[in-house]
Structures are given as C-alpha cells and as structure tokens.
Motif scaffolding. Structure first.
Motif, PDB file in Angstrom:
ATOM      1  N   ASP A 136      -2.427   1.509 -11.502  1.00  0.00           N
ATOM      2  CA  ASP A 136      -2.020   1.421 -10.099  1.00  0.00           C
ATOM      3  C   ASP A 136      -2.881   0.421  -9.339  1.00  0.00           C
ATOM      4  N   VAL A 137      -4.184   0.458  -9.581  1.00  0.00           N
ATOM      5  CA  VAL A 137      -5.092  -0.472  -8.914  1.00  0.00           C
ATOM      6  C   VAL A 137      -4.783  -1.899  -9.351  1.00  0.00           C
ATOM      7  N   ASP A 138      -4.539  -2.091 -10.646  1.00  0.00           N
ATOM      8  CA  ASP A 138      -4.199  -3.424 -11.144  1.00  0.00           C
ATOM      9  C   ASP A 138      -2.894  -3.915 -10.533  1.00  0.00           C
ATOM     10  N   ALA A 139      -1.909  -3.027 -10.420  1.00  0.00           N
ATOM     11  CA  ALA A 139      -0.628  -3.410  -9.823  1.00  0.00           C
ATOM     12  C   ALA A 139      -0.806  -3.770  -8.356  1.00  0.00           C
ATOM     13  N   LEU A 140      -1.605  -3.000  -7.645  1.00  0.00           N
ATOM     14  CA  LEU A 140      -1.862  -3.296  -6.238  1.00  0.00           C
ATOM     15  C   LEU A 140      -2.583  -4.631  -6.105  1.00  0.00           C
ATOM     16  N   ALA A 141      -3.562  -4.852  -6.958  1.00  0.00           N
ATOM     17  CA  ALA A 141      -4.291  -6.123  -6.913  1.00  0.00           C
ATOM     18  C   ALA A 141      -3.347  -7.293  -7.176  1.00  0.00           C
ATOM     19  N   LEU A 188       0.828  -1.205   0.000  1.00  0.00           N
ATOM     20  CA  LEU A 188       0.000   0.000   0.000  1.00  0.00           C
ATOM     21  C   LEU A 188       0.864   1.257   0.000  1.00  0.00           C
ATOM     22  N   SER A 189       1.935   1.235   0.763  1.00  0.00           N
ATOM     23  CA  SER A 189       2.843   2.382   0.804  1.00  0.00           C
ATOM     24  C   SER A 189       3.479   2.613  -0.560  1.00  0.00           C
ATOM     25  N   PHE A 190       3.870   1.532  -1.222  1.00  0.00           N
ATOM     26  CA  PHE A 190       4.454   1.641  -2.561  1.00  0.00           C
ATOM     27  C   PHE A 190       3.457   2.278  -3.519  1.00  0.00           C
ATOM     28  N   MET A 191       2.202   1.848  -3.466  1.00  0.00           N
ATOM     29  CA  MET A 191       1.203   2.389  -4.382  1.00  0.00           C
ATOM     30  C   MET A 191       0.930   3.862  -4.076  1.00  0.00           C
ATOM     31  N   ARG A 192       0.911   4.221  -2.802  1.00  0.00           N
ATOM     32  CA  ARG A 192       0.705   5.632  -2.441  1.00  0.00           C
ATOM     33  C   ARG A 192       1.869   6.493  -2.914  1.00  0.00           C
ATOM     34  N   VAL A 212      -4.694  10.118 -16.720  1.00  0.00           N
ATOM     35  CA  VAL A 212      -4.680   9.958 -15.259  1.00  0.00           C
ATOM     36  C   VAL A 212      -5.560   8.781 -14.861  1.00  0.00           C
ATOM     37  N   THR A 213      -6.726   8.660 -15.502  1.00  0.00           N
ATOM     38  CA  THR A 213      -7.621   7.534 -15.208  1.00  0.00           C
ATOM     39  C   THR A 213      -6.940   6.216 -15.549  1.00  0.00           C
ATOM     40  N   ALA A 214      -6.269   6.157 -16.707  1.00  0.00           N
ATOM     41  CA  ALA A 214      -5.557   4.941 -17.102  1.00  0.00           C
ATOM     42  C   ALA A 214      -4.437   4.627 -16.120  1.00  0.00           C
ATOM     43  N   SER A 215      -3.733   5.663 -15.667  1.00  0.00           N
ATOM     44  CA  SER A 215      -2.655   5.473 -14.709  1.00  0.00           C
ATOM     45  C   SER A 215      -3.197   4.954 -13.383  1.00  0.00           C
ATOM     46  N   ALA A 216      -4.319   5.521 -12.942  1.00  0.00           N
ATOM     47  CA  ALA A 216      -4.932   5.062 -11.692  1.00  0.00           C
ATOM     48  C   ALA A 216      -5.379   3.614 -11.822  1.00  0.00           C
ATOM     49  N   ARG A 217      -5.944   3.273 -12.982  1.00  0.00           N
ATOM     50  CA  ARG A 217      -6.373   1.901 -13.218  1.00  0.00           C
ATOM     51  C   ARG A 217      -5.160   0.971 -13.170  1.00  0.00           C
TER      52      ARG A 217
END
Length: 153
Positions: free
Chosen positions: A106-111, A23-27, A99-104
């Motif tokens: 990030d979410v995929d990477a976190l998942a 989580l820290s990495f993603m933040r 930005v939306t693609a980047s956030a997506r």
C-alpha cells in the motif's frame, strides 16, 4: 505568453484534489487483500502435530477456524491444547507477515501515485508566480501603480 492566474490556481487546486483522492483510495483499501480485492480479508493457516491441528487466522487477529484430527483424542486435553496454541501462533505470525507485506505494498502504491506530485507542485507554483507577475505588469501598464509594502493600507 500570457498566463491566466485563474487557470494556474485551478491547476494547484487540481493537484491538491489528486493528492486527496490518492490518500482516500489508499485508506479505502484498509482491510483489503494484498492483491487489491477489498472484499477479501487476509488469512493465514498454521499447523501443529504434523498437521493434525490446523488453525486459520484472519486479518484483525481473529481466529476463523480450528480443526483437530480425531487421531489426537487419546493424547490428552493438555497436549491437544498445546498443539492448538502452537498452530494458532504459527497462523498469527504468518498473518502478521502478510499484513506487513500488504501495508508495504500500500505504501509503495501510494508512493507511486504521489511520486510526481512534488515536481508537479513546483511547476504549478512557478506557473502561478508567473501569472501573478503578468497581472502586476498589466496593472502597471494600465497606469495603476503597484502596491508598495511601505505605504500604509
């Protein structure tokens, strides 16, 4: 097989630490580029008037640059301003999409990083439970009666 309750607890602690690190990495990637370079802001360009007006927008919704070709000098201020607004809106819309693609991403990477944690957590809980059962069994073998819930403390 004897299970050490302390190593089982340490494994649970390690699992929680890994989760916090992910989580820290993603933040820490906030403000970063979609390809993972945290030092580079996302940017997008918009154009109007057949490319005579160009606007570059950067992450955070700010305009980085506006350029107007001198060929538009005779068009009048109102027309030039309309083209600037149109180019800025194109740039901001493109930036929003990035930005939306980047956030997506990030979410995929976190998942992906956290994907195996639920199963790992269940295994760790089972290991910890078996370790506690082993402790109780050893206490019972050594003549120590197990604590009963119906006895006053």
């Amino acid at each position: 097989m004897t299970i050490d309750p302390f190593s089982a607890a340490a494994s649970l602690d390690e699992l929680l630490t890994q989760t916090e690190q992910a989580l820290s990495f993603m933040r820490s990637r906030d403000g970063g580029h979609a390809d993972g370079d945290p030092g580079e802001l996302l940017r997008a360009e918009g154009a109007a008037a057949d490319g005579l007006v160009r606007v570059v927008a950067v992450q955070g919704g700010r305009l980085e640059s506006v350029s107007v070709d001198p060929a538009l000098a005779g068009a009048g201020w109102e027309t030039v301003c309309e083209h600037v607004v149109a180019a800025a809106n194109v740039a901001l819309a493109e930036l929003d999409a990035r930005v939306t693609a980047s956030a997506r991403a990030d979410v995929d990477a976190l998942a992906a990083r956290l994907g195996g944690l639920p199963e790992q957590s269940v295994r760790q809980k089972e290991t910890f439970g078996r370790a506690m059962e082993s402790v109780v069994a050893r206490l019972n073998r050594n003549g120590e009666p197990a604590a009963r819930a119906d006895r006053p403390a």
